[in-house]
Design an enzyme around this catalytic site. Structure first.
Site: not given
Ligand code: GAR
Length: 193
Positions: A68, A18, A93-95, A112, A177, A139, A16, A110, A148
């Site tokens: 889902r 971000n 990390m889930r669709l 990415h 990010e 992005s 977490g 999102n 994505d």
């Molecule tokens: C981040 O790098 C984010 O961009 C990526 O997971 C990480 C989460 O880190 N997201 C993906 O790959 C989504 N497909 P965080 O939990 O420290 O924010």
């Protein structure tokens, strides 16, 4: 008259960082958004404790063993009960199911860790290094049913340096990010008012 801040729900699956950065930015007096819920599909996701310390109500339930669409209906109910207006995926990390996305059209962002449209999906940093790219990055995009794939609203770039491993590159990108997502979410929230 000043508009009320847009009510944001953040979905996480892990540490977490971000999410923490979005929450911190939202504490500025002029922030156009407020984080009202943090939700996770991983019951012991590290970010949940960070959110709780920041005073944000959390909800977590494992998706394991659930179809889902059924799990996403629970998420949807939680978000609507909290009057969320905009969802930010932050390492979720889930669709998401097409039904869920249809109910939140134009209302899910999102982040990415690649320069989309390059490297959708997983292992983005390893793929950028293997391709010999001179630059990598991240992005922020609007979520649509394809993985994505939705419109990109902001990007940040970093150099790929000699000797980079997926981990060193990931760390450099992650630094970007945090700033990028806070800025992009604020801009997007403003555009909704
Ligand atoms: C981040 O790098 C984010 O961009 C990526 O997971 C990480 C989460 O880190 N997201 C993906 O790959 C989504 N497909 P965080 O939990 O420290 O924010």
């Amino acid at each position: 008259m000043k508009a009320d801040p847009v009510r944001v729900g953040i979905l996480i699956s892990g540490r977490g960082s971000n999410m923490a950065s979005l929450v911190k930015a939202s504490e500025a007096p002029d922030s156009p958004y407020r984080v009202v819920r943090v939700l996770s599909n991983v019951e012991d996701a590290g970010g949940l404790a960070i959110a709780a310390v920041a005073g944000i109500p959390t909800w977590a339930k494992s998706h394991k063993g659930m179809p889902r669409a059924e799990f996403d209906a629970l998420l949807d109910a939680e978000l609507r009960a909290a009057d969320v207006e905009l969802i930010a995926l932050a390492g979720y990390m889930r669709l998401l199911s097409p039904e869920f996305i249809a109910g939140w059209q134009g209302r899910i962002l999102n982040i990415h860790p690649s320069l989309l449209p390059l490297y959708k999906g997983l292992d983005t940093h390893a793929r950028a290094i293997a391709a010999g790219d001179a630059e990598a990055g991240c992005s922020v995009h609007v979520v649509t049913p394809e993985l994505d794939d939705g419109p990109v609203v902001a990007q940040a770039r970093v150099p790929v340096l000699p000797g980079d491993t997926p981990d060193t590159l990931a760390e450099r990108v992650l630094g970007q990010e945090h700033a990028l997502y806070a800025r992009a979410l604020a801009d997007y929230a403003r555009s909704l008012r």
